[in-house]
Scaffold this active site. Sequence first.
Site, PDB file in Angstrom:
ATOM      1  N   GLY A  43     -27.457 -54.384  45.878  1.00  0.00           N
ATOM      2  CA  GLY A  43     -27.049 -55.658  45.310  1.00  0.00           C
ATOM      3  C   GLY A  43     -26.129 -56.331  46.331  1.00  0.00           C
ATOM      4  O   GLY A  43     -25.384 -55.656  47.045  1.00  0.00           O
ATOM      5  N   LYS A  75     -20.725  -0.914  51.523  1.00  0.00           N
ATOM      6  CA  LYS A  75     -20.650  -1.541  50.192  1.00  0.00           C
ATOM      7  C   LYS A  75     -19.526  -0.908  49.402  1.00  0.00           C
ATOM      8  O   LYS A  75     -19.392   0.323  49.397  1.00  0.00           O
ATOM      9  CB  LYS A  75     -21.972  -1.327  49.460  1.00  0.00           C
ATOM     10  CG  LYS A  75     -22.047  -2.075  48.145  1.00  0.00           C
ATOM     11  CD  LYS A  75     -22.765  -1.296  47.046  1.00  0.00           C
ATOM     12  CE  LYS A  75     -21.900  -0.198  46.464  1.00  0.00           C
ATOM     13  NZ  LYS A  75     -22.480   0.475  45.296  1.00  0.00           N
ATOM     14  N   ARG A 117     -38.099 -40.456  43.994  1.00  0.00           N
ATOM     15  CA  ARG A 117     -38.371 -40.302  45.431  1.00  0.00           C
ATOM     16  C   ARG A 117     -38.019 -38.926  45.984  1.00  0.00           C
ATOM     17  O   ARG A 117     -38.351 -38.610  47.120  1.00  0.00           O
ATOM     18  CB  ARG A 117     -37.627 -41.396  46.212  1.00  0.00           C
ATOM     19  CG  ARG A 117     -38.378 -42.719  46.194  1.00  0.00           C
ATOM     20  CD  ARG A 117     -37.703 -43.725  47.076  1.00  0.00           C
ATOM     21  NE  ARG A 117     -36.550 -44.330  46.424  1.00  0.00           N
ATOM     22  CZ  ARG A 117     -35.576 -44.966  47.067  1.00  0.00           C
ATOM     23  NH1 ARG A 117     -35.599 -45.044  48.391  1.00  0.00           N
ATOM     24  NH2 ARG A 117     -34.581 -45.516  46.417  1.00  0.00           N
ATOM     25  N   GLY A 158     -23.684 -40.306  40.003  1.00  0.00           N
ATOM     26  CA  GLY A 158     -23.915 -38.871  40.201  1.00  0.00           C
ATOM     27  C   GLY A 158     -24.626 -38.539  41.500  1.00  0.00           C
ATOM     28  O   GLY A 158     -24.606 -37.396  41.951  1.00  0.00           O
ATOM     29  N   ALA A 217     -25.727 -40.729  35.749  1.00  0.00           N
ATOM     30  CA  ALA A 217     -26.622 -39.715  36.315  1.00  0.00           C
ATOM     31  C   ALA A 217     -27.898 -39.580  35.497  1.00  0.00           C
ATOM     32  O   ALA A 217     -28.467 -38.508  35.383  1.00  0.00           O
ATOM     33  CB  ALA A 217     -25.901 -38.366  36.377  1.00  0.00           C
TER      34      ALA A 217
HETATM   35  C1  UD1 Z   1     -27.384 -50.248  41.698  1.00  0.00           C
HETATM   36  C2  UD1 Z   1     -26.620 -51.563  41.581  1.00  0.00           C
HETATM   37  C3  UD1 Z   1     -26.648 -52.276  42.929  1.00  0.00           C
HETATM   38  C4  UD1 Z   1     -26.049 -51.368  43.994  1.00  0.00           C
HETATM   39  C5  UD1 Z   1     -26.800 -50.034  44.021  1.00  0.00           C
HETATM   40  C6  UD1 Z   1     -26.093 -49.101  44.941  1.00  0.00           C
HETATM   41  C7  UD1 Z   1     -26.927 -52.357  39.306  1.00  0.00           C
HETATM   42  C8  UD1 Z   1     -27.679 -53.298  38.427  1.00  0.00           C
HETATM   43  N1  UD1 Z   1     -27.267 -52.371  40.603  1.00  0.00           N
HETATM   44  O1  UD1 Z   1     -28.722 -50.575  41.968  1.00  0.00           O
HETATM   45  O2  UD1 Z   1     -25.936 -53.476  42.867  1.00  0.00           O
HETATM   46  O3  UD1 Z   1     -26.127 -51.983  45.249  1.00  0.00           O
HETATM   47  O4  UD1 Z   1     -26.805 -49.447  42.702  1.00  0.00           O
HETATM   48  O5  UD1 Z   1     -26.855 -47.929  45.076  1.00  0.00           O
HETATM   49  O6  UD1 Z   1     -26.042 -51.669  38.847  1.00  0.00           O
HETATM   50  N2  UD1 Z   1     -28.600 -45.054  36.077  1.00  0.00           N
HETATM   51  C9  UD1 Z   1     -28.459 -44.572  34.792  1.00  0.00           C
HETATM   52  N3  UD1 Z   1     -29.114 -45.189  33.778  1.00  0.00           N
HETATM   53  C10 UD1 Z   1     -29.900 -46.279  33.956  1.00  0.00           C
HETATM   54  C11 UD1 Z   1     -30.036 -46.775  35.275  1.00  0.00           C
HETATM   55  C12 UD1 Z   1     -29.368 -46.159  36.311  1.00  0.00           C
HETATM   56  O7  UD1 Z   1     -27.758 -43.590  34.575  1.00  0.00           O
HETATM   57  O8  UD1 Z   1     -30.437 -46.768  32.975  1.00  0.00           O
HETATM   58  C13 UD1 Z   1     -27.881 -44.418  37.169  1.00  0.00           C
HETATM   59  C14 UD1 Z   1     -28.813 -43.792  38.190  1.00  0.00           C
HETATM   60  O9  UD1 Z   1     -29.033 -42.425  37.895  1.00  0.00           O
HETATM   61  C15 UD1 Z   1     -28.029 -43.938  39.489  1.00  0.00           C
HETATM   62  C16 UD1 Z   1     -27.194 -45.187  39.262  1.00  0.00           C
HETATM   63  O10 UD1 Z   1     -27.150 -45.378  37.870  1.00  0.00           O
HETATM   64  O11 UD1 Z   1     -27.142 -42.868  39.694  1.00  0.00           O
HETATM   65  C17 UD1 Z   1     -27.770 -46.398  39.953  1.00  0.00           C
HETATM   66  O12 UD1 Z   1     -29.049 -46.655  39.455  1.00  0.00           O
HETATM   67  P1  UD1 Z   1     -30.206 -47.232  40.340  1.00  0.00           P
HETATM   68  O13 UD1 Z   1     -31.372 -47.469  39.512  1.00  0.00           O
HETATM   69  O14 UD1 Z   1     -30.360 -46.400  41.553  1.00  0.00           O
HETATM   70  O15 UD1 Z   1     -29.563 -48.646  40.726  1.00  0.00           O
HETATM   71  P2  UD1 Z   1     -29.973 -49.567  41.903  1.00  0.00           P
HETATM   72  O16 UD1 Z   1     -31.148 -50.347  41.496  1.00  0.00           O
HETATM   73  O17 UD1 Z   1     -30.046 -48.809  43.151  1.00  0.00           O
END
Ligand code: UD1
Length: 453
Positions: free
Chosen positions: A137, A349, A15, A101, A9
């Site tokens: 992914g 109340k 966005r 999260g 999280a």
């Molecule tokens: C990730 C997956 C992807 C999957 C997608 C689903 C990876 C490399 N990719 O991509 O395969 O299809 O989720 O939604 O895992 N977060 C952290 N710390 C970080 C980066 C992310 O806590 O350094 C948390 C974000 O808050 C989020 C989750 O990890 O809750 C996913 O991160 P996000 O950057 O949205 O990953 P995607 O690029 O969407």
Amino acid sequence: MSLEVVVLAAGQGTRMKSDLPKVLHQLAGKPLLSHVVETAVMMDAEAIHVVVGHGGEQVEASLQQHPVNWITQEQQLGTGHAVAQALPAIDTKSMVLILYGDVPLTPITTLNRLLEKLDSNSIGLLTVQLRDPAGYGRILRDEQGLVQAIVEEKDATTEQRAFKEGNTGIIAVSCEKLKDWLPKLSSNNAQGEYYLTDIVAMAVSEGMRVEAEVVTIEQEVQGVNSRRQLAELERWHQLKQAEKLMDQGVTLADPARLDIRGEVTVAQDIFIDANVLLEGKVSIGNRVKIGPNVVIKNAQIGSGVTIHANTVIEDAQIEDNCDIGPFARLRPQTHLAQGAKIGNFVEIKKSYIGVGSKVNHLSYVGDAEIGKQVNVGAGTITCNYDGANKFKTKIQDGVFVGSNTALVAPITVGENATIGAGSTLSKDVAADTLVVARGKPKVVEGWQRPKKK
Ligand code: UD1
Ligand code: CA
């Protein structure tokens, strides 16, 4: 193997266009992250680790009541890096389930299906069949259909991008393997991040089994990245809740116009009209009718109760066969005994209204105890507050309170007493008496009204 959950999280949630960290935005009246933590709690996880970064202090402060171990990821270097921050806190002998999260609605049954297939020599992936896999992914499988790797969209070839099976991000793997693999991740990819997803190829190269559990209902693994997605998921979730109520014997005028932000328990043959909001813990008895635009928060409602349009109820106990509204407001600590009737523009109340008693029109009843079969006339006010302290009004069984009466508390009105309309009373009224406290009328005969010059 015991289970520990890591919830990611730390992402910013750009966005959402918001000062509030994304995981604190609410779905069904509850922060996104709370949904995820509650799921982990219900799965009996040995420990729940939540990795926070952006706005982490605010997230922690808002969700203090959650039984979690907070972990800070100073820089968001990728999902693999995020999980690595939690590793030192995890028991090496446990199975680790990684949740997000901002993915609030994954059912426990789905997660359990994923976990059931696993042992220390396998890794579990939750995947999803998508009409449009953009942003996800992609799952790469070999000719036998065995999972080989996950490739991130930005790193994928055109051919790989056409694959419709997406990675939900939810992964289960033993802590031991994580401790082995995470330090080996590289950030040499399109986003310059440490991808957790790269552990899948590592597992395959070590000859481990990769078990993919495919989800067919997208919303169960849908993440929230924008307010549009939040609204879409909210509507889907509300419809599911509405359907559950209908399955239990509730008729809904319009399943799309009921909102539940809490836990509702229902008996049968209940009717709920359009635009009703139920919040907190609400229980509803047999044959209850709820009119349009009613808001009910934390209330027990007995059988045969009718609640008419535009009534607002909070922290109240309502016994069988009461009739409430339209336009009534029941505030905290209201208790209506059987068959009580509360009419329009009445505010109650912290009061008990006895069996069969009526407060039908335009009244304020606060800090009062009203006995059985009492009639409270239109416009009656319990004057419970002197500007500093609150006082009680007691009205015993069978009393008749005439219209427009002001009862200055503390005051007790004895059994079967009658109060004449327009009375202001500040002393106790004895049982079986009639009291009228009203100015004598002054009569001037042949009175001429002033005329305009
Ligand atoms: C990730 C997956 C992807 C999957 C997608 C689903 C990876 C490399 N990719 O991509 O395969 O299809 O989720 O939604 O895992 N977060 C952290 N710390 C970080 C980066 C992310 O806590 O350094 C948390 C974000 O808050 C989020 C989750 O990890 O809750 C996913 O991160 P996000 O950057 O949205 O990953 P995607 O690029 O969407
Ligand atoms: Ca995402």
